[in-house]
Write an enzyme that holds these catalytic residues in place. Sequence first.
Site, PDB file in Angstrom:
ATOM      1  N   LYS A  19       0.857  -1.186   0.000  1.00  0.00           N
ATOM      2  CA  LYS A  19       0.000   0.000   0.000  1.00  0.00           C
ATOM      3  C   LYS A  19       0.887   1.227   0.000  1.00  0.00           C
ATOM      4  O   LYS A  19       1.618   1.481   0.964  1.00  0.00           O
ATOM      5  CB  LYS A  19      -0.897  -0.015   1.232  1.00  0.00           C
ATOM      6  CG  LYS A  19      -1.768   1.210   1.363  1.00  0.00           C
ATOM      7  CD  LYS A  19      -2.782   1.044   2.483  1.00  0.00           C
ATOM      8  CE  LYS A  19      -3.552   2.329   2.708  1.00  0.00           C
ATOM      9  NZ  LYS A  19      -4.526   2.195   3.793  1.00  0.00           N
ATOM     10  N   LYS A  32      -2.112  -1.554  -3.925  1.00  0.00           N
ATOM     11  CA  LYS A  32      -2.970  -0.367  -3.872  1.00  0.00           C
ATOM     12  C   LYS A  32      -2.097   0.868  -3.962  1.00  0.00           C
ATOM     13  O   LYS A  32      -1.113   0.936  -3.225  1.00  0.00           O
ATOM     14  CB  LYS A  32      -3.723  -0.397  -2.546  1.00  0.00           C
ATOM     15  CG  LYS A  32      -4.581   0.797  -2.272  1.00  0.00           C
ATOM     16  CD  LYS A  32      -5.221   0.672  -0.927  1.00  0.00           C
ATOM     17  CE  LYS A  32      -5.764   2.031  -0.561  1.00  0.00           C
ATOM     18  NZ  LYS A  32      -6.093   2.165   0.812  1.00  0.00           N
TER      19      LYS A  32
END
Length: 312
Positions: A182, A235
């Site tokens: 992330k 992400k």
Amino acid sequence: MSPAVRDMVRETELSVRDLIYPMFVDETLHQPRAVPSMPGVMVHSISGVAAEARKAERLGIPAVLLFGVPEHKDDEGSEAWNKNGIVQRAVRIIKKETDLAVITDLCLCEYTSHGHCGILRDGVVDNDQTLERYALTAVSQADAGADMIAPSGMMDGQVAAIREALDDAGYENVAIMSYSAKYGSAFYGPFRDAAGSAPRSGDRRSHQMDPGNRREAMREMRADIEEGADILMVKPAIPCLDIIREARDAFDLPLAAYNVSGEYAMIKAAAANGWLDGEKAMMESLLAIKRAGADIIITYFAMQAARRLRGD
Ligand code: PBG
């Protein structure tokens, strides 16, 4: 090549079964609230959340990912592990009224008064104290009926801590989809409007990854596999197609990609201005994420893309 042959040799197909629909539910609402920076996305009230989930189910979408906005926030984010908290209630209702797989996002930033993802000590997030709260939260979400827990706070050791807590509570079957890679990204801005989770001060750079780093993403994913993750996630998605491809080639776990709020907002804004064809840009983006190697795509476009895939 004739169109018929072109169809035959197409390498990548997007399917409704690949999509996860993220949903927001806010304890203070009685009516759904629109999110201005995400046209078409609503924050739901507890009374409306099941109906929306049912719509997704009818379109063939297999799973929803839930984010809760609590009425009361405090320093620790204690509403996150309240057994009658907003997410726990939403899980129970959706599990009762649908056959969807229900996934819960697990982070404290929507629940803390300061908006950080964990417990602060001297103004910085304390990793180990935060892990204890993540463990409590995971078990309370599983108690409510969650099929899968998705820890998004990027604390070190979060997957191991949650796996152990779930196993100890008898939830060996509850899976973990880890937000493994992330990045600290500018593309999460609109999400923070929807979830009211922007940090009051500072940022998340101590625990989210620098967009300049590729090897670090691989290291994070390897660690999550060792700690017991069932599904890995990258992400954001479109800015990270290289990372998705590399993860697909290096690991054999199922791989998810999160097509985040800013990716959604960009296409919607350009389409609203007549600058590009929003439907086509949506389908091309989702196809590209799949082609890069994602098995699962978490996207605010889920309903719209499902309708298009079904030819409705
Ligand atoms: C943290 C979380 C965030 C997103 C998903 N989980 C926000 C953040 O890290 O600041 C962002 C998703 C999106 O932008 O769509 N709970």
